[in-house]
Design an enzyme around this catalytic site. Structure first.
Site, short mmCIF file in Angstrom:
data_model
loop_
_atom_site.label_atom_id
_atom_site.label_comp_id
_atom_site.label_asym_id
_atom_site.label_seq_id
_atom_site.Cartn_x
_atom_site.Cartn_y
_atom_site.Cartn_z
N HIS A 1 -5.25 -2.93 -3.15
CA HIS A 1 -4.75 -1.99 -4.17
C HIS A 1 -4.57 -2.63 -5.55
O HIS A 1 -4.14 -1.95 -6.48
CB HIS A 1 -3.43 -1.37 -3.71
CG HIS A 1 -3.58 -0.60 -2.44
ND1 HIS A 1 -4.02 0.69 -2.39
CD2 HIS A 1 -3.39 -0.98 -1.14
CE1 HIS A 1 -4.08 1.10 -1.13
NE2 HIS A 1 -3.71 0.10 -0.36
N SER B 1 0.79 -1.22 0.00
CA SER B 1 0.00 0.00 0.00
C SER B 1 0.83 1.27 0.00
O SER B 1 0.38 2.29 -0.51
CB SER B 1 -0.96 0.00 1.20
OG SER B 1 -0.25 -0.16 2.40
N LYS C 1 -11.44 1.33 -2.55
CA LYS C 1 -10.37 1.87 -3.41
C LYS C 1 -10.87 1.89 -4.86
O LYS C 1 -11.71 2.71 -5.18
CB LYS C 1 -9.10 1.08 -3.18
CG LYS C 1 -8.39 1.65 -1.94
CD LYS C 1 -7.96 0.68 -0.93
CE LYS C 1 -7.55 1.43 0.33
NZ LYS C 1 -7.25 0.53 1.45
C1 LIG Z 1 -7.27 0.32 2.83
C2 LIG Z 1 -6.71 -1.01 3.17
C3 LIG Z 1 -7.33 -1.85 4.06
C4 LIG Z 1 -8.51 -1.42 4.87
O1 LIG Z 1 -9.64 -1.42 4.11
P1 LIG Z 1 -10.88 -0.50 4.61
O2 LIG Z 1 -12.03 -1.03 3.84
O3 LIG Z 1 -10.51 0.88 4.25
O4 LIG Z 1 -10.99 -0.73 6.08
C5 LIG Z 1 -6.82 -3.12 4.25
N1 LIG Z 1 -5.71 -3.52 3.61
C6 LIG Z 1 -5.05 -2.71 2.75
C7 LIG Z 1 -3.83 -3.20 2.06
C8 LIG Z 1 -5.52 -1.43 2.53
O5 LIG Z 1 -4.86 -0.61 1.72
#
Ligand SMILES: *Cc1c(COP(=O)(O)O)cnc(C)c1O
Length: 389
Positions: free
Chosen positions: A211, A183, A243
């Site tokens: 991602h 990330s 995302k």
């Molecule tokens: C954003 C993210 C999460 C968390 O997801 P949310 O739905 O925002 O709680 C988990 N793992 C990774 C790698 C992320 O980038």
């Protein structure tokens, strides 16, 4: 005020002072526009290069009307957890579509990725078992492991030898956890090698593709699709809707027995209110757009190439990443914060990412590109960066 309260306030003040001394105070900036390549902050339009809305779907007209339609059909809140009365046909259909899309037997929705990661660890492992995580895994996976009763070991970033060594003397059921796309660095995990290693050591592989999902792979199936890995190689596939899909929530997909176990014992599913049905309803539409509007992935790929070429010509200190996440390391936390502030003055929004989100000494501008950006906007960012770092 009782003396105890004063002690707490002193401790808090001390903590905040220490943060300030290390340039680690974080601030939130409220904007009043939809997510997109240009947002308005304090009355000023700025070009946004830090959202995870990789395909530009968060403000897509078809999703806006799906959300309105979803609210008309299902109301606003889900009213209860999925096992009580919060589970709707919108959730059910989304789960079916996710199965088709990922080629898995079964899928289950969670209200967030953070909660889904907690569920993976706490459902599949107990105190006799071992979790092995990449050093640079997302905080939600680290927290999940820390909150579990299983033993927790961390292997060197993407280092198969390091993982093999740790696996050698691990006991009980073994779960290897990794980001699909890291990330904060944007690099892709060596999933085929991880899958072979896991198979050889009888360990499960869980991939958090927050991602990669929607962005990578011919159809947007993420890192699993890109590498052609099925539920046999990746028995636990997790990805989020917040995302690339532009909505909110998350899912876990795998074989039917595995997913059924989450229904029985995932505490973050059982003891948390179900995702609002309108969001599930909207996400069905988002998945459709991911499949149909292939140009979004293609345009994003072009912008990534353009940014990398431009940055290299300007000798900007970016780190090697093939994805929409393009980290630039100005060299210190002070320089990173300063660069972010000056970019904002010039009309570009790129937040400074600092410890503990990233390891000490690696503060960075985490630049993210989206399908909603234009080539001109990328060129303008490069111009601004060339004058800064
Ligand atoms: C954003 C993210 C999460 C968390 O997801 P949310 O739905 O925002 O709680 C988990 N793992 C990774 C790698 C992320 O980038």
């Amino acid at each position: 005020m009782c003396p105890h309260q004063a002690d707490i306030n002193d401790a808090v003040k001390k903590h905040i002072k220490a943060l300030a001394q290390n340039n680690l105070v974080r601030t939130r900036h409220a904007h009043d526009t939809p997510q997109g390549p240009v947002i308005r902050l304090k009355g000023k339009n700025i070009v946004n290069f830090c959202s995870n809305d990789y395909l530009g779907l968060a403000n897509h007209p078809a999703l806006i009307s799906a959300m309105k339609d979803g609210v008309d059909r299902y109301g606003v809140g889900s009213g209860a957890s999925q096992l009580v009365c919060g589970y709707t046909t919108a959730h059910e259909i989304l789960e079916e579509r996710l199965c088709e899309f990922t080629g898995r037997q079964s899928a289950i929705i969670f209200s967030s990725g953070y909660l889904a990661n907690l569920a993976i660890v706490n459902t599949l492992l107990d105190r006799h078992d071992t979790i092995l995580g990449d050093k640079l895994n997302h905080a939600s996976m680290i927290d999940a492991a820390k909150l579990s009763r299983a033993r927790f070991k961390r292997y060197r970033h993407t280092d198969i030898n390091s993982l093999q060594n740790l696996l050698k003397d691990s006991t009980g059921n073994k779960l290897v956890m990794t980001d699909g796309v890291f990330s904060m660095d944007g690099n892709i995990a060596p999933l085929p090698e991880l899958a072979i290693t896991c198979a050889g050591k009888n360990a499960w592989l869980a991939v958090d593709d927050a991602h990669g999902f929607g962005v990578l792979g011919e159809h947007g199936g993420g890192t699993a699709e890109q590498f052609g890995l099925t539920a046999k190689e990746i028995p636990v596939l997790m990805a989020t809707f917040g995302k690339a899909l532009g909505t909110s929530g998350a899912f876990i997909a795998g074989d039917k027995e595995v997913v059924d176990l989450f229904v029985q014992s995932a505490r973050t599913l059982i003891y948390s209110t179900a995702l609002p049905p309108a969001l599930a309803y909207t996400t069905i539409q988002a998945l459709k757009i991911v499949c149909e509007e292939k140009w979004r992935r293609e345009h994003l790929r072009k912008l990534i190439g353009r940014f990398i070429n431009g940055a290299n010509q300007l000798n900007l200190p970016i780190i090697n990443s093939p994805t929409a996440i393009q980290p630039l390391l100005p060299g210190s936390t002070v320089k990173t914060v300063d660069a972010s502030t000056r970019l904002l003055e010039k009309g570009f929004y790129v937040t400074a990412i600092r410890p503990p989100t990233v390891p000490k000494g690696t503060s960075r501008l985490r630049i993210t590109l989206t399908a909603a950006h234009s080539e001109e906007q990328v060129d303008q960012l490069l111009d601004a960066l060339s004058l800064l770092v």
